[in-house]
Scaffold this motif. Structure first.
Motif, PDB file in Angstrom:
ATOM      1  N   VAL A 137       0.849  -1.201   0.000  1.00 48.09           N
ATOM      2  CA  VAL A 137       0.000   0.000   0.000  1.00 48.09           C
ATOM      3  C   VAL A 137       0.883   1.250   0.000  1.00 48.09           C
ATOM      4  O   VAL A 137       0.646   2.190  -0.764  1.00 48.09           O
ATOM      5  N   TYR A 183      -7.703   0.713   2.188  1.00 52.15           N
ATOM      6  CA  TYR A 183      -7.231   1.983   2.726  1.00 52.15           C
ATOM      7  C   TYR A 183      -7.883   3.091   1.912  1.00 52.15           C
ATOM      8  O   TYR A 183      -7.726   3.137   0.688  1.00 52.15           O
ATOM      9  N   GLY A 201      -1.968  -3.755  -2.444  1.00 56.51           N
ATOM     10  CA  GLY A 201      -1.318  -2.711  -3.220  1.00 56.51           C
ATOM     11  C   GLY A 201      -1.978  -2.397  -4.539  1.00 56.51           C
ATOM     12  O   GLY A 201      -1.382  -1.731  -5.378  1.00 56.51           O
ATOM     13  N   ILE A 218      -6.923   2.096  -1.978  1.00 50.46           N
ATOM     14  CA  ILE A 218      -5.882   1.119  -2.291  1.00 50.46           C
ATOM     15  C   ILE A 218      -6.158  -0.103  -1.420  1.00 50.46           C
ATOM     16  O   ILE A 218      -6.341   0.026  -0.207  1.00 50.46           O
TER      17      ILE A 218
END
Length: 176
Positions: A34, A117, A167, A163
């Motif tokens: 991330v 996130y 990732g 995200i």
């Protein structure tokens, strides 16, 4: 001696509280995948050239959901949606968002990678219950008029960037 000791202990406590507050403001520790994608997006945005977002797409291994047809050119669409022909206001929005901590939300069944996130963290908050410092963050991102409209409609209307824990840059849209 006792007074000096008291001052040293008080100063140490103040440093500890300040450090804890600062760590809380930064938000959760990002997994390496991330953090790498976030850094790639920030580097592209800070370059001032919206075409540099292509490299962030490559680091992510994905073109995020921009609310467009899969056959559309994502950079051209972002330029077209921008208030200026170079897309610099969009890049500025990205920098402002990613300079704030994200919210984390559970998503999916994978126990180790079940978080996403979300930037800005405010996009997951109840806008009518923001703390004074969160309101300052809101005004860093949007005009007072847009903030009032979002409170009235009780929904986030500005940019949101997501995200996933692996990732993958999955989303960059307004009003989602």
């Amino acid at each position: 001696m006792a007074r000096t000791l008291l001052l040293v202990v008080a100063a140490g406590a103040l440093v500890y509280v300040s450090r804890a507050h600062a760590e809380g403001v930064r938000g959760p520790k990002l997994p390496d995948h991330v953090a790498d994608v976030r850094d790639a997006i920030l580097t592209a945005a800070r370059s001032g050239d919206i075409n540099e977002l292509q490299s962030a797409f490559e680091v992510s291994g994905n073109i995020p959901d921009l609310g467009i047809s899969p056959r559309s050119d994502p950079i051209k669409v972002l330029k077209d949606r921008s208030a200026d022909p170079q897309g610099r206001d969009t890049l500025a929005a990205i920098v402002e968002m990613l300079d704030m901590p994200p919210s984390t939300l559970p998503f999916g069944n994978d126990i180790e990678n079940n978080l996403i996130y979300v930037w800005p963290y405010l996009s997951t908050r109840q806008l009518d219950k923001l703390t004074p410092s969160e309101q300052v963050d809101l005004y860093r991102l949007v005009t007072p008029e847009l903030a009032a409209e979002m409170r009235k409609k009780k929904r986030w209307l500005w940019w949101r960037l997501v995200i996933s824990a692996d990732g993958t840059w999955t989303l960059f849209r307004k009003g989602t």
